[in-house]
Write a protein that holds these residues in place. Structure first.
Motif, PDB file in Angstrom:
ATOM      1  N   PRO A 114       0.833  -1.212   0.000  1.00  0.00           N
ATOM      2  CA  PRO A 114       0.000   0.000   0.000  1.00  0.00           C
ATOM      3  C   PRO A 114       0.865   1.259   0.000  1.00  0.00           C
ATOM      4  O   PRO A 114       1.943   1.272   0.605  1.00  0.00           O
ATOM      5  CB  PRO A 114      -0.782  -0.086   1.321  1.00  0.00           C
ATOM      6  N   TYR A 115       0.375   2.310  -0.681  1.00  0.00           N
ATOM      7  CA  TYR A 115       1.128   3.564  -0.737  1.00  0.00           C
ATOM      8  C   TYR A 115       1.326   4.162   0.654  1.00  0.00           C
ATOM      9  O   TYR A 115       2.325   4.816   0.923  1.00  0.00           O
ATOM     10  CB  TYR A 115       0.417   4.555  -1.670  1.00  0.00           C
ATOM     11  N   GLU A 116       0.379   3.920   1.541  1.00  0.00           N
ATOM     12  CA  GLU A 116       0.446   4.485   2.883  1.00  0.00           C
ATOM     13  C   GLU A 116       1.692   4.016   3.641  1.00  0.00           C
ATOM     14  O   GLU A 116       2.212   4.715   4.506  1.00  0.00           O
ATOM     15  CB  GLU A 116      -0.806   4.111   3.694  1.00  0.00           C
ATOM     16  N   THR A 117       2.143   2.807   3.331  1.00  0.00           N
ATOM     17  CA  THR A 117       3.275   2.257   4.086  1.00  0.00           C
ATOM     18  C   THR A 117       4.542   2.126   3.247  1.00  0.00           C
ATOM     19  O   THR A 117       5.583   1.703   3.761  1.00  0.00           O
ATOM     20  CB  THR A 117       2.917   0.864   4.658  1.00  0.00           C
ATOM     21  N   LEU A 118       4.471   2.466   1.981  1.00  0.00           N
ATOM     22  CA  LEU A 118       5.641   2.349   1.086  1.00  0.00           C
ATOM     23  C   LEU A 118       6.777   3.256   1.551  1.00  0.00           C
ATOM     24  O   LEU A 118       6.560   4.404   1.923  1.00  0.00           O
ATOM     25  CB  LEU A 118       5.208   2.727  -0.342  1.00  0.00           C
ATOM     26  N   ARG A 119       8.014   2.724   1.535  1.00  0.00           N
ATOM     27  CA  ARG A 119       9.194   3.513   1.899  1.00  0.00           C
ATOM     28  C   ARG A 119      10.204   3.486   0.751  1.00  0.00           C
ATOM     29  O   ARG A 119      10.234   2.494  -0.009  1.00  0.00           O
ATOM     30  CB  ARG A 119       9.858   2.917   3.151  1.00  0.00           C
ATOM     31  N   PRO A 120      11.060   4.483   0.639  1.00  0.00           N
ATOM     32  CA  PRO A 120      12.039   4.505  -0.457  1.00  0.00           C
ATOM     33  C   PRO A 120      12.868   3.228  -0.514  1.00  0.00           C
ATOM     34  O   PRO A 120      13.170   2.710  -1.591  1.00  0.00           O
ATOM     35  CB  PRO A 120      12.902   5.727  -0.123  1.00  0.00           C
ATOM     36  N   GLU A 121      13.224   2.686   0.633  1.00  0.00           N
ATOM     37  CA  GLU A 121      14.088   1.504   0.641  1.00  0.00           C
ATOM     38  C   GLU A 121      13.333   0.226   0.238  1.00  0.00           C
ATOM     39  O   GLU A 121      13.962  -0.826   0.050  1.00  0.00           O
ATOM     40  CB  GLU A 121      14.749   1.320   2.022  1.00  0.00           C
ATOM     41  N   ASP A 122      12.007   0.314   0.081  1.00  0.00           N
ATOM     42  CA  ASP A 122      11.236  -0.848  -0.379  1.00  0.00           C
ATOM     43  C   ASP A 122      11.303  -1.022  -1.894  1.00  0.00           C
ATOM     44  O   ASP A 122      10.934  -2.088  -2.422  1.00  0.00           O
ATOM     45  CB  ASP A 122       9.759  -0.711   0.012  1.00  0.00           C
ATOM     46  N   ILE A 123      11.728   0.029  -2.588  1.00  0.00           N
ATOM     47  CA  ILE A 123      11.769  -0.019  -4.052  1.00  0.00           C
ATOM     48  C   ILE A 123      12.753  -1.109  -4.500  1.00  0.00           C
ATOM     49  O   ILE A 123      13.827  -1.260  -3.916  1.00  0.00           O
ATOM     50  CB  ILE A 123      12.200   1.354  -4.618  1.00  0.00           C
ATOM     51  N   VAL A 124      12.376  -1.861  -5.522  1.00  0.00           N
ATOM     52  CA  VAL A 124      13.172  -3.008  -5.971  1.00  0.00           C
ATOM     53  C   VAL A 124      13.946  -2.638  -7.239  1.00  0.00           C
ATOM     54  O   VAL A 124      13.412  -1.989  -8.135  1.00  0.00           O
ATOM     55  CB  VAL A 124      12.248  -4.212  -6.267  1.00  0.00           C
ATOM     56  N   MET A 125      15.231  -3.064  -7.296  1.00  0.00           N
ATOM     57  CA  MET A 125      16.057  -2.853  -8.491  1.00  0.00           C
ATOM     58  C   MET A 125      16.032  -4.132  -9.328  1.00  0.00           C
ATOM     59  O   MET A 125      16.326  -5.225  -8.809  1.00  0.00           O
ATOM     60  CB  MET A 125      17.501  -2.520  -8.102  1.00  0.00           C
ATOM     61  N   VAL A 126      15.678  -3.983 -10.603  1.00  0.00           N
ATOM     62  CA  VAL A 126      15.505  -5.138 -11.486  1.00  0.00           C
ATOM     63  C   VAL A 126      16.268  -4.881 -12.788  1.00  0.00           C
ATOM     64  O   VAL A 126      16.329  -3.748 -13.252  1.00  0.00           O
ATOM     65  CB  VAL A 126      14.004  -5.346 -11.799  1.00  0.00           C
ATOM     66  N   ASP A 127      16.853  -5.943 -13.399  1.00  0.00           N
ATOM     67  CA  ASP A 127      17.486  -5.728 -14.704  1.00  0.00           C
ATOM     68  C   ASP A 127      16.499  -6.042 -15.832  1.00  0.00           C
ATOM     69  O   ASP A 127      15.356  -6.427 -15.579  1.00  0.00           O
ATOM     70  CB  ASP A 127      18.799  -6.520 -14.825  1.00  0.00           C
ATOM     71  N   PHE A 128      16.933  -5.871 -17.078  1.00  0.00           N
ATOM     72  CA  PHE A 128      15.996  -6.024 -18.198  1.00  0.00           C
ATOM     73  C   PHE A 128      15.603  -7.477 -18.449  1.00  0.00           C
ATOM     74  O   PHE A 128      14.743  -7.762 -19.276  1.00  0.00           O
ATOM     75  CB  PHE A 128      16.591  -5.382 -19.464  1.00  0.00           C
ATOM     76  N   ASP A 129      16.274  -8.417 -17.772  1.00  0.00           N
ATOM     77  CA  ASP A 129      15.845  -9.815 -17.814  1.00  0.00           C
ATOM     78  C   ASP A 129      14.958 -10.153 -16.618  1.00  0.00           C
ATOM     79  O   ASP A 129      14.734 -11.319 -16.301  1.00  0.00           O
ATOM     80  CB  ASP A 129      17.070 -10.742 -17.831  1.00  0.00           C
ATOM     81  N   ASN A 130      14.500  -9.090 -15.920  1.00  0.00           N
ATOM     82  CA  ASN A 130      13.567  -9.253 -14.811  1.00  0.00           C
ATOM     83  C   ASN A 130      14.179  -9.923 -13.592  1.00  0.00           C
ATOM     84  O   ASN A 130      13.462 -10.475 -12.756  1.00  0.00           O
ATOM     85  CB  ASN A 130      12.321 -10.020 -15.270  1.00  0.00           C
ATOM     86  N   VAL A 175      18.109  -7.235  -8.714  1.00  0.00           N
ATOM     87  CA  VAL A 175      19.497  -6.863  -8.491  1.00  0.00           C
ATOM     88  C   VAL A 175      19.696  -6.408  -7.045  1.00  0.00           C
ATOM     89  O   VAL A 175      20.734  -6.656  -6.445  1.00  0.00           O
ATOM     90  CB  VAL A 175      19.908  -5.733  -9.471  1.00  0.00           C
ATOM     91  N   GLU A 176      18.659  -5.775  -6.513  1.00  0.00           N
ATOM     92  CA  GLU A 176      18.745  -5.313  -5.124  1.00  0.00           C
ATOM     93  C   GLU A 176      17.334  -5.163  -4.570  1.00  0.00           C
ATOM     94  O   GLU A 176      16.451  -4.642  -5.260  1.00  0.00           O
ATOM     95  CB  GLU A 176      19.486  -3.972  -5.068  1.00  0.00           C
ATOM     96  N   GLY A 177      17.142  -5.580  -3.329  1.00  0.00           N
ATOM     97  CA  GLY A 177      15.823  -5.427  -2.715  1.00  0.00           C
ATOM     98  C   GLY A 177      15.330  -6.727  -2.139  1.00  0.00           C
ATOM     99  O   GLY A 177      15.596  -7.803  -2.680  1.00  0.00           O
ATOM    100  N   SER A 178      14.614  -6.646  -1.024  1.00  0.00           N
ATOM    101  CA  SER A 178      14.154  -7.852  -0.349  1.00  0.00           C
ATOM    102  C   SER A 178      12.697  -8.173  -0.670  1.00  0.00           C
ATOM    103  O   SER A 178      12.182  -9.198  -0.269  1.00  0.00           O
ATOM    104  CB  SER A 178      14.310  -7.674   1.164  1.00  0.00           C
ATOM    105  N   LEU A 179      12.030  -7.274  -1.407  1.00  0.00           N
ATOM    106  CA  LEU A 179      10.623  -7.502  -1.734  1.00  0.00           C
ATOM    107  C   LEU A 179      10.480  -7.945  -3.188  1.00  0.00           C
ATOM    108  O   LEU A 179      11.360  -7.701  -4.018  1.00  0.00           O
ATOM    109  CB  LEU A 179       9.810  -6.226  -1.498  1.00  0.00           C
ATOM    110  N   ARG A 180       9.356  -8.578  -3.493  1.00  0.00           N
ATOM    111  CA  ARG A 180       9.050  -8.991  -4.852  1.00  0.00           C
ATOM    112  C   ARG A 180       8.633  -7.753  -5.655  1.00  0.00           C
ATOM    113  O   ARG A 180       7.854  -6.938  -5.156  1.00  0.00           O
ATOM    114  CB  ARG A 180       7.898  -9.992  -4.792  1.00  0.00           C
ATOM    115  N   PRO A 181       9.150  -7.572  -6.868  1.00  0.00           N
ATOM    116  CA  PRO A 181       8.773  -6.369  -7.631  1.00  0.00           C
ATOM    117  C   PRO A 181       7.328  -6.486  -8.162  1.00  0.00           C
ATOM    118  O   PRO A 181       6.751  -7.572  -8.148  1.00  0.00           O
ATOM    119  CB  PRO A 181       9.769  -6.364  -8.784  1.00  0.00           C
TER     120      PRO A 181
END
Lengths: 232, 232, 232, 232
Positions: free
Chosen positions: B49-65, B68-74
């Protein structure tokens, strides 16, 4: 301190969320939260404005509609909640609103067609509109019979209350439910959003087709299926 | 500290703007921001939810999906973003919403006609509605194929993704893009405003004509042409 | 300190009110305020978002569209304002928006019929929709010609700009004016409210009759006539 | 200190609530509160914006429309209020708005059909739309005659002002009343909500049937009947 303090707070917060989401005005609407272990549920008191509602105002009622705790009269719709809780043993909360677009479809006596993925992300069928009750049921135990009318609608159409967690009662308005009171409110909001989108869709294209089966399955399964990959 | 902190913040803020602008509710929608140099992009995590989203929750993904970085599912729509980034090498951000009027046109399976200068200030063509996908594409790699469906639509109609930075996917909803994630969100909001105006226009006058070519050119050129004189 | 500080502030506040009233998004729209004594006017700079606009950003321009003071480029619609100020010597402010319902009527190329007293409290005629310009006028000095198009519309229909302080430009949007910039914004908001009411009226009753002459006169006169008794 | 301080505050708060509920803009609308013992009522001053209205600005007027206390001119609609107070001796407050959906039905010159329980929770009949007045009544004592027009409409249709606490005046807008000024505002808001729902209902299903009698009676009686069980 009441042993139901936590349930009352959950119920209170779900009711306040109904108001914060713009689904009700004044004293309209109500949410309940069930305690299966003790066979009772917490529900909004009747006719109390959201602005003045307090957690301790929430009324505890058993499935025979007897007040177990609380000094206020429970929602006039209490018997509808009680009936649905006894019939559907795996639901934890129920919400009833008079939200604008949901009521408009109910007054139009029309099911809300499944037109898109916003709808299919949440349920796989048109949102059913139960017909208005027969006169003898209205003049009898009206709120109890409203519960029967909802369940009859699901049985006749072979709908699962787990897969279709919401209904319109013809000429009246929406009821929604879920694992928790918060989830019931969530479904009420989703219903209102889907109702508005479907209304606009038909205004733009009166011949808009229903969503095709493959897309219904895909969107529902990716969120709710055995191999769901939506969410954390 | 991550070397992607800045990109994550840009992505986070664009996602929060989606919510602030009223284009999404709950966990609906997602925005991504690309890092062309490293060949990867930042995207909203799925179902948060947007209410609880934090900058560090954002997931880094490459073009093969691959994460690359992040503990959550994109986002479940990640592959659509990846496909469009690989095909359109000069876009920097992509946004997907379930905004009401945009979805209504998508559900109606209708292009949004260019009726006025608000539309022509931003693009010179009707906003295309890509047809719903064929069943085998839905049942296959659905999100990747959504990207293909969008690109096919642009190729068949000989549309430039630079001049038409938005699309409706039939029965689903809008995608928009731009030089940055913030610009993608801007285009999502413009699309929603234009979608509402076009809806109302047809209700008032079902025979409303499209904007004439001279006005389309004039308004687009004064903002985006070689001799543009709009802005600073 | 500039000798136009007060006029700039008046212009700034009128522009911000446009945004506060929900008549514009992003950088859309503009308001100007005239100084008849010095023969120039204050106007919003082009393409500056309302969120970051400051009083000192307001640009001073003369009736030949030359910048008299200010480091930013004035609104791209400046020449339309200049033309109307030179033609209508008793107006003090002009506002232009892309408000939703006003634009919808402009895109539908329809006058807004006078259906009720809310309309007649402010003007006695249908709100005119000037036709889209001829191609050579669009390709020429477009913004100057927009002013001519508005004035031509008023002359052909024998309308007084004092009694009808607003117009729709076909396929584009509304312009409104008044004794002050604040009054021009007021008329923009009234126009939007009347446009929404008229839209809904026709949806409910496509044969809705125009307001009868006696009621038009009564409501307009009680607010604006020689024996007006509305207000203080 | 005025002996009407309390009544003025009640009137002031009811007027401000009109604004807070989104039923009016600028100086539109007015609410009054009656003092039966002294034969006078408190009413909003004419043309004063809600943003600057103060409790001490409220004007005290008798049933002959003479100012008893106050330095401002009372609402231009004062005589309509006075007439209704003299005719309906058990009402305590009256509200007049230009709320969007209510005005749209008034401009469409259509009664609002009773389509659902939201409506029946408050009144048992269609919401009447009084026809526009004859020219000689408009050109005469217009505001006084507006009161007569409302009462005539109720008499011709044999409606009770207690059971139907609201009316639309054709081409103009809504009036509502109740035991108190706050209740009159409540009825104005309910009217607007019901007007929007009825509008949407007809858009979805132009043949939507009126609510059946048994449901009308049930919902009205459970809230307002001898055996009412709604509320505390």
């Amino acid at each position: 301190m009441s042993k139901y303090t936590e349930l009352k707070r959950e119920c209170y917060e779900a009711n306040m969320e109904l108001n914060a989401l713009g689904l009700v005005i004044y004293t309209f609407g109500n949410v309940s939260a069930v305690d299966r272990q003790h066979g009772l549920f917490a529900i909004k008191p009747s006719g109390v404005p959201y602005e003045t509602l307090r957690p301790e105002d929430i009324v505890m009622v058993d499935f025979d509609n007897q007040i177990v705790e609380g000094s206020l009269r429970p929602s006039s719709d209490t018997q509808t909640h009680a009936y649905l809780y006894t019939q559907w043993e795996n639901i934890g909360g129920i919400a009833h609103t008079h939200a604008t677009y949901s009521v408009a479809w109910a007054q139009a006596q029309r099911d809300i067609p499944i037109f898109g993925t916003t709808h299919a992300d949440h349920l796989t069928a048109d949102i059913p509109c139960a017909p208005p009750m027969r006169d003898e049921l209205i003049e009898g135990n009206y709120e109890h019979n409203t519960g029967i009318q909802i369940q009859d609608c699901f049985q006749e159409r072979r709908l699962s209350h787990e897969e279709v967690p919401m209904v319109l009662v013809g000429n009246h308005g929406p009821f929604a439910w879920g694992k928790t009171a918060a989830k019931a409110v969530y479904h009420s909001k989703v219903l209102e959003a889907v109702a508005e989108m479907a209304y606009l869709t038909l205004q733009i294209n009166p011949q808009a087709p229903r969503l095709k089966d493959s897309l219904i399955r895909k969107h529902y399964e990716r969120k709710h299926g055995a191999n769901a990959y939506y969410g954390q």
